[in-house]
Design a protein around this motif. Structure first.
Motif, PDB file in Angstrom:
ATOM      1  N   SER A  25      35.069  36.555  43.026  1.00  0.00           N
ATOM      2  CA  SER A  25      33.863  36.094  42.356  1.00  0.00           C
ATOM      3  C   SER A  25      32.995  37.303  42.030  1.00  0.00           C
ATOM      4  O   SER A  25      33.049  38.329  42.710  1.00  0.00           O
ATOM      5  N   GLU A  26      32.201  37.168  40.987  1.00  0.00           N
ATOM      6  CA  GLU A  26      31.446  38.317  40.502  1.00  0.00           C
ATOM      7  C   GLU A  26      30.451  38.823  41.547  1.00  0.00           C
ATOM      8  O   GLU A  26      30.240  40.041  41.671  1.00  0.00           O
ATOM      9  N   ASN A  27      29.868  37.944  42.298  1.00  0.00           N
ATOM     10  CA  ASN A  27      28.863  38.390  43.262  1.00  0.00           C
ATOM     11  C   ASN A  27      29.488  39.250  44.366  1.00  0.00           C
ATOM     12  O   ASN A  27      28.814  40.093  44.971  1.00  0.00           O
ATOM     13  N   PHE A  29      32.525  41.054  43.796  1.00  0.00           N
ATOM     14  CA  PHE A  29      33.126  42.232  43.168  1.00  0.00           C
ATOM     15  C   PHE A  29      32.088  43.271  42.801  1.00  0.00           C
ATOM     16  O   PHE A  29      32.354  44.475  42.844  1.00  0.00           O
ATOM     17  N   SER A  30      30.904  42.818  42.436  1.00  0.00           N
ATOM     18  CA  SER A  30      29.870  43.759  42.005  1.00  0.00           C
ATOM     19  C   SER A  30      29.168  44.443  43.175  1.00  0.00           C
ATOM     20  O   SER A  30      28.452  45.425  42.975  1.00  0.00           O
ATOM     21  N   ARG A  53      33.622  50.698  44.185  1.00  0.00           N
ATOM     22  CA  ARG A  53      33.249  50.261  42.837  1.00  0.00           C
ATOM     23  C   ARG A  53      33.375  51.410  41.844  1.00  0.00           C
ATOM     24  O   ARG A  53      33.667  51.204  40.673  1.00  0.00           O
ATOM     25  N   ARG A  71      41.143  48.754  40.163  1.00  0.00           N
ATOM     26  CA  ARG A  71      40.290  47.592  39.950  1.00  0.00           C
ATOM     27  C   ARG A  71      39.868  47.540  38.492  1.00  0.00           C
ATOM     28  O   ARG A  71      39.643  48.573  37.853  1.00  0.00           O
ATOM     29  N   ASN A  73      36.847  46.113  36.622  1.00  0.00           N
ATOM     30  CA  ASN A  73      35.521  45.551  36.857  1.00  0.00           C
ATOM     31  C   ASN A  73      35.161  44.469  35.836  1.00  0.00           C
ATOM     32  O   ASN A  73      34.355  43.592  36.126  1.00  0.00           O
ATOM     33  N   LYS A  75      37.210  42.240  34.766  1.00  0.00           N
ATOM     34  CA  LYS A  75      37.933  41.019  35.146  1.00  0.00           C
ATOM     35  C   LYS A  75      37.693  40.620  36.599  1.00  0.00           C
ATOM     36  O   LYS A  75      38.261  39.641  37.070  1.00  0.00           O
ATOM     37  N   ASN A  76      36.865  41.402  37.291  1.00  0.00           N
ATOM     38  CA  ASN A  76      36.607  41.127  38.717  1.00  0.00           C
ATOM     39  C   ASN A  76      37.904  41.015  39.502  1.00  0.00           C
ATOM     40  O   ASN A  76      38.075  40.117  40.357  1.00  0.00           O
ATOM     41  N   THR A  77      38.813  41.923  39.239  1.00  0.00           N
ATOM     42  CA  THR A  77      40.145  41.853  39.844  1.00  0.00           C
ATOM     43  C   THR A  77      40.541  43.220  40.390  1.00  0.00           C
ATOM     44  O   THR A  77      40.297  44.250  39.742  1.00  0.00           O
TER      45      THR A  77
END
Length: 121
Positions: A25-27, A29-30, A53, A71, A73, A75-77
Motif C-alpha cells: 500500500s502507498e502509505n 511504501f512511501s 526508498r 523497487r 516507487n 508501482k509501490n512494488t
C-alpha cells in the motif's frame, strides 16, 4: 487489511531463476525501506536483502552476486530477482517493511503472507 502481498514463488531447478514481487500500500511504501527475509524449516529467519526508498541496498553474504533487490516507487512494488538458485535457497520468502540504517535492518511488524520458493531437481 492486507497491505503487503508477495507473488512469484514456485519450484525451480538448481541454477535457475525466479523473480519475487511484493505489492505494498502507498502509505507503507512511501514511508519505509523494504526487505525480503526467508524462513526455512528448522532454520533461523534470515534477512536476504533490503532496499531504502533512495535505493541503497543490503544483502546477506549467502546471496551476494546472485540476488538483486529493486523497487518501483511508481508501482509501490519491490522485487527480488534470484539467479543461480541453490537448494539451500529453499524457504518461504516474506516481504517486510522496516528501516535500513547503515548496515542495520530494523524490521516493523508489517509483512506479507509469504511465498514458497523450492529449489530442487
Amino acid at each position: 487489511q492486507v497491505q503487503l502481498v508477495e507473488s512469484g514463488g514456485g519450484l525451480v531447478q538448481p541454477g535457475g531463476s525466479l523473480r519475487l514481487s511484493c505489492a505494498a500500500s502507498e502509505n507503507i511504501f512511501s514511508r519505509y525501506a523494504m526487505g525480503w527475509y526467508r524462513q526455512a524449516p528448522g532454520k533461523q529467519r534470515e534477512l536476504v536483502a533490503a532496499i531504502t526508498r533512495g535505493g541503497s541496498t543490503k544483502y546477506a553474504d549467502s546471496v551476494k552476486g546472485r540476488f538483486t533487490v529493486s523497487r518501483d516507487n511508481a508501482k509501490n512494488t519491490v522485487y527480488l530477482q534470484m539467479n543461480s538458485l541453490k537448494p539451500e535457497d529453499t524457504a518461504v520468502y516474506y516481504c517486510n517493511a522496516g528501516l535500513l540504517e547503515g548496515s542495520g535492518w530494523y524490521p516493523s511488524d508489517l509483512r506479507g503472507q509469504g511465498t514458497q520458493v523450492t529449489v530442487s531437481s
